[in-house]
Write a protein that holds these residues in place. Structure first.
Motif, PDB file in Angstrom:
ATOM      1  N   MET A   1       0.780  -1.095   0.057  1.00 50.40           N
ATOM      2  CA  MET A   1       0.157  -0.018   0.089  1.00 50.40           C
ATOM      3  C   MET A   1       0.908   1.076   0.040  1.00 50.40           C
ATOM      4  O   MET A   1       0.552   2.180  -0.451  1.00 50.40           O
TER       5      MET A   1
ATOM      6  N   MET B   1      -8.772   2.617  -1.416  1.00 45.34           N
ATOM      7  CA  MET B   1      -7.744   1.603  -1.076  1.00 45.34           C
ATOM      8  C   MET B   1      -7.669   1.912   0.537  1.00 45.34           C
ATOM      9  O   MET B   1      -7.780   1.047   1.509  1.00 45.34           O
TER      10      MET B   1
ATOM     11  N   PHE C   1      -9.593  -1.014  -3.671  1.00 46.10           N
ATOM     12  CA  PHE C   1      -8.491  -1.681  -2.921  1.00 46.10           C
ATOM     13  C   PHE C   1      -7.824  -2.380  -4.076  1.00 46.10           C
ATOM     14  O   PHE C   1      -6.470  -2.002  -4.105  1.00 46.10           O
TER      15      PHE C   1
ATOM     16  N   SER D   1      -6.502  -0.386  -7.181  1.00 45.36           N
ATOM     17  CA  SER D   1      -5.404   0.349  -6.819  1.00 45.36           C
ATOM     18  C   SER D   1      -4.089  -0.395  -7.047  1.00 45.36           C
ATOM     19  O   SER D   1      -3.125   0.101  -7.339  1.00 45.36           O
TER      20      SER D   1
END
Length: 90
Positions: free
Chosen positions: A8, A37, A60, A63
């Motif tokens: 992330m 996300m 999420f 991305s």
């Protein structure tokens, strides 16, 4: 959970890579996906995870996929430009 957070964080840098590649539309789309996300992540960590195929779930994973595409595009560009620079030295 640590590996997800690492991906992330790498995905959060990707809009800047798209801007460097002069892909402003992709940078804007990915920025919107990043909001979803991070909302999904915080909801999954502090509450229950949203249902599969919900909007935040799709954002999420979209991305993360777009981040992978962005990093591959960036690496390909860096390899191509380093080859051109190396040829100029010879």
């Amino acid at each position: 959970m640590g590996i997800i957070l690492m991906f992330m964080l790498l995905a959060s840098v990707t809009p800047f890579l798209f801007l460097q590649l002069k892909k402003t539309v992709l940078a804007l789309v990915h920025t919107i996906l990043l909001v979803g996300m991070w909302l999904y992540f915080f909801e999954a960590v502090f509450q229950t995870a949203p249902a599969a195929f919900s909007i935040s779930w799709l954002m999420f994973y979209a991305s993360l996929f777009a981040a992978e595409v962005g990093w591959v595009m960036f690496i390909i560009r860096m390899v191509k430009t380093s080859g051109v620079a190396q040829e100029s030295y010879q």
